[in-house]
Design a protein around this motif. Structure first.
Motif, PDB file in Angstrom:
ATOM      1  N   ILE A 264       0.851  -1.201   0.000  1.00 20.28           N
ATOM      2  CA  ILE A 264       0.000   0.000   0.000  1.00 20.28           C
ATOM      3  C   ILE A 264       0.885   1.248   0.000  1.00 20.28           C
ATOM      4  CG2 ILE A 264      -1.718   1.314   1.304  1.00 20.28           C
ATOM      5  CD1 ILE A 264      -2.746  -1.415   2.380  1.00 20.28           C
ATOM      6  N   GLY A 265       1.922   1.236   0.860  1.00 19.54           N
ATOM      7  CA  GLY A 265       2.849   2.372   0.923  1.00 19.54           C
ATOM      8  C   GLY A 265       3.573   2.584  -0.400  1.00 19.54           C
ATOM      9  N   GLU A 266       3.948   1.488  -1.052  1.00 21.09           N
ATOM     10  CA  GLU A 266       4.659   1.595  -2.335  1.00 21.09           C
ATOM     11  C   GLU A 266       3.775   2.202  -3.425  1.00 21.09           C
ATOM     12  OE1 GLU A 266       8.032  -1.820  -2.630  1.00 21.09           O
ATOM     13  OE2 GLU A 266       5.973  -2.506  -2.607  1.00 21.09           O
ATOM     14  N   TRP A 267       2.486   1.941  -3.365  1.00 21.20           N
ATOM     15  CA  TRP A 267       1.570   2.539  -4.347  1.00 21.20           C
ATOM     16  C   TRP A 267       1.649   4.064  -4.267  1.00 21.20           C
ATOM     17  CZ3 TRP A 267      -2.543   5.844  -4.694  1.00 21.20           C
ATOM     18  CH2 TRP A 267      -3.318   5.786  -5.857  1.00 21.20           C
ATOM     19  N   PHE A 268       1.650   4.595  -3.027  1.00 23.26           N
ATOM     20  CA  PHE A 268       1.758   6.051  -2.842  1.00 23.26           C
ATOM     21  C   PHE A 268       3.161   6.538  -3.201  1.00 23.26           C
ATOM     22  CE2 PHE A 268      -1.916   5.106  -0.116  1.00 23.26           C
ATOM     23  CZ  PHE A 268      -2.784   6.110  -0.518  1.00 23.26           C
ATOM     24  N   ARG A 269       4.181   5.771  -2.831  1.00 28.80           N
ATOM     25  CA  ARG A 269       5.562   6.153  -3.148  1.00 28.80           C
ATOM     26  C   ARG A 269       5.753   6.289  -4.657  1.00 28.80           C
ATOM     27  NH1 ARG A 269       9.643   1.475  -2.730  1.00 28.80           N
ATOM     28  NH2 ARG A 269       8.737   1.186  -4.796  1.00 28.80           N
ATOM     29  N   ASN A 270       5.223   5.329  -5.396  1.00 27.86           N
ATOM     30  CA  ASN A 270       5.383   5.341  -6.853  1.00 27.86           C
ATOM     31  C   ASN A 270       4.605   6.461  -7.525  1.00 27.86           C
ATOM     32  OD1 ASN A 270       7.031   3.110  -6.565  1.00 27.86           O
ATOM     33  ND2 ASN A 270       5.404   1.638  -7.026  1.00 27.86           N
ATOM     34  N   LYS A 271       3.634   7.027  -6.802  1.00 24.18           N
ATOM     35  CA  LYS A 271       2.881   8.176  -7.322  1.00 24.18           C
ATOM     36  C   LYS A 271       3.566   9.502  -6.990  1.00 24.18           C
ATOM     37  CE  LYS A 271      -1.011   6.118  -8.821  1.00 24.18           C
ATOM     38  NZ  LYS A 271      -1.598   6.292 -10.164  1.00 24.18           N
ATOM     39  N   GLY A 272       4.696   9.441  -6.250  1.00 25.04           N
ATOM     40  CA  GLY A 272       5.438  10.662  -5.918  1.00 25.04           C
ATOM     41  C   GLY A 272       5.166  11.214  -4.540  1.00 25.04           C
ATOM     42  N   TYR A 273       4.415  10.481  -3.713  1.00 25.13           N
ATOM     43  CA  TYR A 273       4.108  10.957  -2.358  1.00 25.13           C
ATOM     44  C   TYR A 273       5.158  10.478  -1.359  1.00 25.13           C
ATOM     45  CZ  TYR A 273      -0.528  11.870  -4.320  1.00 25.13           C
ATOM     46  OH  TYR A 273      -1.551  12.329  -5.090  1.00 25.13           O
ATOM     47  N   ARG A 274       5.192  11.149  -0.210  1.00 25.96           N
ATOM     48  CA  ARG A 274       6.000  10.668   0.913  1.00 25.96           C
ATOM     49  C   ARG A 274       5.099   9.802   1.787  1.00 25.96           C
ATOM     50  NH1 ARG A 274       8.139  15.943   3.629  1.00 25.96           N
ATOM     51  NH2 ARG A 274       6.432  16.886   2.493  1.00 25.96           N
ATOM     52  N   ALA A 275       5.445   8.545   1.914  1.00 23.04           N
ATOM     53  CA  ALA A 275       4.628   7.602   2.696  1.00 23.04           C
ATOM     54  C   ALA A 275       5.432   7.074   3.875  1.00 23.04           C
ATOM     55  CB  ALA A 275       4.168   6.447   1.816  1.00 23.04           C
ATOM     56  N   ILE A 276       4.723   6.760   4.954  1.00 22.39           N
ATOM     57  CA  ILE A 276       5.342   6.205   6.163  1.00 22.39           C
ATOM     58  C   ILE A 276       4.624   4.905   6.486  1.00 22.39           C
ATOM     59  CG2 ILE A 276       5.776   6.580   8.631  1.00 22.39           C
ATOM     60  CD1 ILE A 276       5.006   9.686   7.471  1.00 22.39           C
ATOM     61  N   VAL A 277       5.380   3.854   6.771  1.00 20.43           N
ATOM     62  CA  VAL A 277       4.763   2.584   7.167  1.00 20.43           C
ATOM     63  C   VAL A 277       5.386   2.122   8.480  1.00 20.43           C
ATOM     64  CG1 VAL A 277       6.332   1.250   5.690  1.00 20.43           C
ATOM     65  CG2 VAL A 277       4.175   0.235   6.420  1.00 20.43           C
ATOM     66  N   VAL A 278       4.525   1.800   9.443  1.00 21.74           N
ATOM     67  CA  VAL A 278       4.955   1.316  10.759  1.00 21.74           C
ATOM     68  C   VAL A 278       4.622  -0.162  10.852  1.00 21.74           C
ATOM     69  CG1 VAL A 278       4.687   1.577  13.259  1.00 21.74           C
ATOM     70  CG2 VAL A 278       4.499   3.582  11.786  1.00 21.74           C
ATOM     71  N   TYR A 279       5.614  -0.986  11.187  1.00 19.27           N
ATOM     72  CA  TYR A 279       5.391  -2.428  11.374  1.00 19.27           C
ATOM     73  C   TYR A 279       5.421  -2.727  12.870  1.00 19.27           C
ATOM     74  CZ  TYR A 279       7.029  -2.319   6.519  1.00 19.27           C
ATOM     75  OH  TYR A 279       7.214  -2.016   5.181  1.00 19.27           O
ATOM     76  N   ASP A 280       4.262  -3.000  13.455  1.00 18.01           N
ATOM     77  CA  ASP A 280       4.159  -3.172  14.905  1.00 18.01           C
ATOM     78  C   ASP A 280       3.606  -4.574  15.224  1.00 18.01           C
ATOM     79  OD1 ASP A 280       4.038  -2.734  17.608  1.00 18.01           O
ATOM     80  OD2 ASP A 280       2.355  -1.332  17.546  1.00 18.01           O
ATOM     81  N   ASP A 281       4.396  -5.580  15.536  1.00 16.48           N
ATOM     82  CA  ASP A 281       5.838  -5.478  15.558  1.00 16.48           C
ATOM     83  C   ASP A 281       6.432  -6.684  14.828  1.00 16.48           C
ATOM     84  OD1 ASP A 281       7.082  -7.417  17.929  1.00 16.48           O
ATOM     85  OD2 ASP A 281       5.030  -6.786  18.375  1.00 16.48           O
ATOM     86  N   LEU A 282       7.709  -6.590  14.437  1.00 20.68           N
ATOM     87  CA  LEU A 282       8.342  -7.641  13.640  1.00 20.68           C
ATOM     88  C   LEU A 282       8.782  -8.826  14.487  1.00 20.68           C
ATOM     89  CD1 LEU A 282      10.420  -5.743  10.927  1.00 20.68           C
ATOM     90  CD2 LEU A 282       8.106  -6.647  10.822  1.00 20.68           C
ATOM     91  N   SER A 283       8.839  -8.686  15.810  1.00 20.20           N
ATOM     92  CA  SER A 283       9.102  -9.848  16.678  1.00 20.20           C
ATOM     93  C   SER A 283       7.961 -10.856  16.541  1.00 20.20           C
ATOM     94  CB  SER A 283       9.218  -9.420  18.147  1.00 20.20           C
ATOM     95  OG  SER A 283      10.195  -8.442  18.306  1.00 20.20           O
ATOM     96  N   GLN A 284       6.729 -10.350  16.585  1.00 26.83           N
ATOM     97  CA  GLN A 284       5.555 -11.207  16.433  1.00 26.83           C
ATOM     98  C   GLN A 284       5.489 -11.767  15.008  1.00 26.83           C
ATOM     99  OE1 GLN A 284       3.689 -11.949  19.115  1.00 26.83           O
ATOM    100  NE2 GLN A 284       2.620 -13.442  17.822  1.00 26.83           N
ATOM    101  N   HIS A 285       5.948 -10.979  14.048  1.00 27.60           N
ATOM    102  CA  HIS A 285       5.992 -11.424  12.655  1.00 27.60           C
ATOM    103  C   HIS A 285       6.928 -12.628  12.519  1.00 27.60           C
ATOM    104  CE1 HIS A 285       7.449 -10.909   8.350  1.00 27.60           C
ATOM    105  NE2 HIS A 285       6.145 -11.080   8.215  1.00 27.60           N
ATOM    106  N   ALA A 286       8.094 -12.559  13.179  1.00 21.98           N
ATOM    107  CA  ALA A 286       9.057 -13.672  13.140  1.00 21.98           C
ATOM    108  C   ALA A 286       8.485 -14.910  13.817  1.00 21.98           C
ATOM    109  CB  ALA A 286      10.366 -13.251  13.809  1.00 21.98           C
ATOM    110  N   VAL A 287       7.737 -14.712  14.914  1.00 20.33           N
ATOM    111  CA  VAL A 287       7.109 -15.836  15.620  1.00 20.33           C
ATOM    112  C   VAL A 287       6.067 -16.501  14.719  1.00 20.33           C
ATOM    113  CG1 VAL A 287       5.580 -16.420  17.553  1.00 20.33           C
ATOM    114  CG2 VAL A 287       7.551 -14.931  17.935  1.00 20.33           C
ATOM    115  N   ALA A 288       5.277 -15.692  14.003  1.00 24.10           N
ATOM    116  CA  ALA A 288       4.270 -16.241  13.084  1.00 24.10           C
ATOM    117  C   ALA A 288       4.943 -17.030  11.962  1.00 24.10           C
ATOM    118  CB  ALA A 288       3.424 -15.108  12.499  1.00 24.10           C
TER     119      ALA A 288
END
Length: 550
Positions: A264-288
Motif C-alpha cells: 500500500i505504501g509503495e503505491w503512494f511512493r510510486n505516485k510521488g508521495y512521501r509515505a510512512i509505514v509502521v510495522y508493529d511489531d516484527l518480533s511477532q511477525h518472526a514468531v508467526a
C-alpha cells in the motif's frame, strides 16, 4: 479434447490430507511458490497459498476461510496469480485485513464507500521486488516525528528505515503513533485548503500529501480498536490506513500483513508521495513465520527460527526507499518495531533487524520506570543518516546541543559525590538537566519544527540556565503563548508567536544565523519577564495550582 485434459491435469489437484491449517495436495505439477489456489470450486472464497513444493505433492497454507470447510479429496484449482491486496486513495481511513477486506465499513456512507471501491482502489501484488540502486537517491529530506529527542539527536529522513526497539511497556507503539499524529500539521493545518478541495475532487491528491500506513501483527482486537480510536479522535485517520491482523488469525495472514502494508505504501511512493509505514511489531511477525515454517516441516535453526528469517525481514525493509527524481521522487519511510526481553538487544531477531535498518531508537525500561517519557536511551540510539536528514536551521543548533549533552552524560555522576564542583563542569550539569526536561514530552504531544528550533536555540545560547529546574517546562510552555506575548512583551516580538506557519517556512529555507539577532532579543526579553513575574509565583505555589493551568 486432449488440450482440456492436459489443462485439467496441470491446473486442478486434490487434497491429500489436512493438518494444522496446512493442506497437502497432489496433482498441481506446474504451480509456483506463492501462488494463490482456490478450494472446492473456482468461485470459492476458500483461499490458500502454496509455500512448499515437494517431489509428488505441495503444501498449502489457508489464507482465507476455515479449515473445517475442507476435507480429503476436495478439488484444488490454480489461479495463476500471486497474493494481492487493495491499494489507492480509497484505503485511507479504512482498517483492512492483509487481503484488503475492510473491517470498518460501517464508518462510511454506502455510496461513497462503493465509489471508493470502484474508482479509487486497485489490486496490487503483496510481494514486489525492491527498487535498485539506479532508481534511488540519497536520503536528504527530513522526516519530522515531533519527538524532540529524535528530531534533534537521532534525525530520521524520508526513505530511511529506523528501528524502534525496547522492552514491553516502554512506549514503542506510542512513539510510532506520535510520529503518525505529527503529520497532521502538514496534512490538515498547513495544507487544509488543499484537503478541502480534494474532498470535492476525490480522485487525486496534491504532492504535499503525506500518507501513513500502520501495520499491526498479532495484536489483540482491543488494541487495534484503541489505536483506531486514537487516530480518529486526533484527526489523523483521513491520511492513515491500518492493516490489522489479530492474534487469533492464522499465522499465514499475520506473516502477510507487513508485506500488504508495504505494498500500500509503495503505491503512494510510486505516485510521488512521501509515505510512512509502521510495522508493529516484527518480533511477532518472526514468531508467526516460525510457527508456519515448523508446520510446513521446514528445518529449524537458531531459537527454532527457520534459516531464511533474515531474508524475510530484509526483503521487506529493503522496499523502503527514496526514489530518484526521474521516478517521481516519492519515498517510503519504514519504522519497524521490535520487542526485546530484559533489554537484550543481542538476541537473534533484534540483531538481525538492527543490521538491516539504518539506525535504531532504543527505549529503556529503566528510564520508563523512572517516569521519563519518551524513554529514549540516547547512548544506544543512533541514526546512520545523521545530519543530512536535518534542515540547516536544526543542524546548526543540534551540534551544540549534542556536545553539551555528551559532556553532561560524562560528568553526570560527579554531582553525586558531593563536595565542590568545578564551575565549568557544573555549567555542563546545569544545562544537561534542562536539556533532559526539554526532551520529556507528554503522551502524543508533538512539537512543530519552528518550536523545536526556538527551544533548542534558547538551550544552546544559555537562556534557560538561570531558570529553576522545576520551572523549565513552564518556560517552554509559555514561550509561544500569544496572550502573554501580546500583553506583556514588546509588540515587535508578537509575530514570532502568532505567525507560526510563515516563520516555519523561513526556518526550512535558511540557517539559524539568519535569525540569531532577532531570536536572541525575543528570547532574552521573554526570559527577563519570566524570571521577574512568573518563576517566583510558581516557586511560591505549594499546591501547584499555577502550574496546572499550563
Amino acid at each position: 479434447m486432449s488440450y482440456l485434459k492436459t489443462l485439467e491435469q496441470f491446473s486442478i489437484g486434490k487434497i491429500k490430507s489436512i493438518q494444522d491449517n496446512v493442506i497437502i495436495a497432489t496433482g498441481l505439477e506446474n504451480v509456483f511458490v506463492g501462488e494463490v489456489v482456490k478450494f472446492k470450486s473456482q468461485e470459492s472464497n476458500l483461499l490458500g497459498q502454496v509455500l512448499n513444493l515437494e517431489k509428488s505433492q505441495v503444501r498449502i497454507v489457508m489464507i482465507n476461510g476455515q479449515q473445517s470447510h475442507l476435507k480429503s479429496n476436495d478439488l484444488v484449482y490454480r489461479t495463476y496469480k500471486d497474493v494481492k491486496t487493495k491499494a489507492g486513495y480509497g484505503v485511507l481511513g479504512r482498517v483492512v485485513s492483509p487481503l484488503g477486506e475492510c473491517y470498518n465499513e460501517e464508518d462510511f456512507d454506502e455510496l461513497s464507500y462503493l465509489f471508493d471501491d470502484i474508482s479509487l482502489i486497485e489490486d496490487v501484488s503483496v510481494e514486489i521486488p525492491a527498487p535498485g540502486i539506479i532508481e534511488r537517491e540519497p536520503v536528504r529530506v527530513p522526516f519530522l516525528t515531533g519527538i524532540n529527542v529524535v528530531d534533534c539527536l537521532i534525525p530520521v529522513g524520508c526513505g530511511q528505515r529506523e528501528l524502534i526497539i525496547g522492552d514491553q511497556n516502554t512506549g514503542k507503539t506510542s512513539l510510532a503513533i506520535s510520529a503518525v499524529l505529527n503529520q497532521r500539521l502538514v496534512n490538515n493545518v498547513i495544507h487544509k485548503k488543499w484537503r478541502a478541495l480534494e474532498s470535492e475532487i476525490k480522485i487525486d491528491r496534491h504532492s504535499n500529501f503525506i500518507t501513513c500506513i500502520y501495520v499491526t501483527v498479532g495484536t489483540r482486537r482491543s488494541e487495534g480498536a484503541r489505536l483506531k480510536k486514537i487516530l480518529d479522535k486526533m484527526g489523523a485517520l483521513n491520511y492513515t490506513s491500518m492493516v490489522f491482523s489479530h492474534a487469533d488469525q492464522a499465522a499465514a495472514l499475520q506473516f502477510m500483513a507487513p508485506y500488504a502494508g508495504c505494498a500500500i505504501g509503495e503505491w503512494f511512493r510510486n505516485k510521488g508521495y512521501r509515505a510512512i509505514v509502521v510495522y508493529d511489531d516484527l518480533s511477532q511477525h518472526a514468531v508467526a513465520y516460525r510457527q508456519m515454517s515448523l508446520l510446513l516441516k521446514r528445518p529449524p535453526g537458531r531459537e527454532a527460527y527457520p534459516g531464511d528469517v533474515f531474508y524475510v525481514h530484509s526483503r521487506l525493509l529493503e522496499r523502503a526507499a527514496q526514489l530518484h527524481r526521474n521516478k517521481g521522487a516519492g519515498s517510503l519511510t519504514a519504522l519497524p518495531v521490535i520487542e526485546t526481553k530484559g533489554g537484550d538487544i543481542s538476541a537473534y531477531i533484534p540483531t538481525n533487524v538492527i543490521s538491516i535498518t539504518d539506525g535504531q531508537i532504543f527505549l529503556s525500561s529503566q528510564l520508563a520506570n523512572q517516569g521519563v517519557r519518551p524513554a529514549v536511551n540516547v547512548g544506544l540510539s543512533v541514526s546512520r543518516v545523521g545530519s543530512s536528514a536535518q534542515y540547516t536551521s536544526v543542524n546548526g543548533i543540534s551540534k551544540k546541543i549534542k556536545a553539551d549533552y555528551s559532556m553532561f552524560k560524562t560528568y553526570e555522576s560527579v554531582e553525586k559525590l558531593g563536595g565542590e564542583i568545578d564551575p565549568i563542569v557544573l555549567s555542563y550539569i546545569v544545562r544537561g538537566k534542562r536539556i533532559n526536561v526539554y526532551f520529556q514530552q507528554s503522551l502524543y504531544e508533538t512539537l512543530r519544527l519552528y518550536q523545536q528550533v526556538v527551544c533548542l536555540f534558547a538551550l544552546a545560547e544559555g537562556f534557560v540556565d538561570e531558570i529553576e529546574l522545576n520551572c523549565v517546562s513552564n518556560f517552554f510552555g509559555l514561550l509561544f503563548n500569544t496572550q502573554l506575548a501580546g500583553k506583556y512583551l514588546d509588540s515587535k516580538y508578537y509575530p514570532f508567536v502568532s505567525y507560526l506557519n510563515e516563520m516555519e517556512c523561513f526556518f526550512v529555507s535558511y540557517e539559524i544565523d539568519f535569525f540569531r539577532k532577532d531570536l536572541r532579543a525575543w528570547v532574552s526579553s521573554y526570559k527577563e519577564f519570566f524570571l521577574k513575574n512568573i518563576q517566583p509565583r510558581i516557586l511560591a505555589d505549594k499546591k501547584k495550582l499555577f502550574s496546572n493551568i499550563f
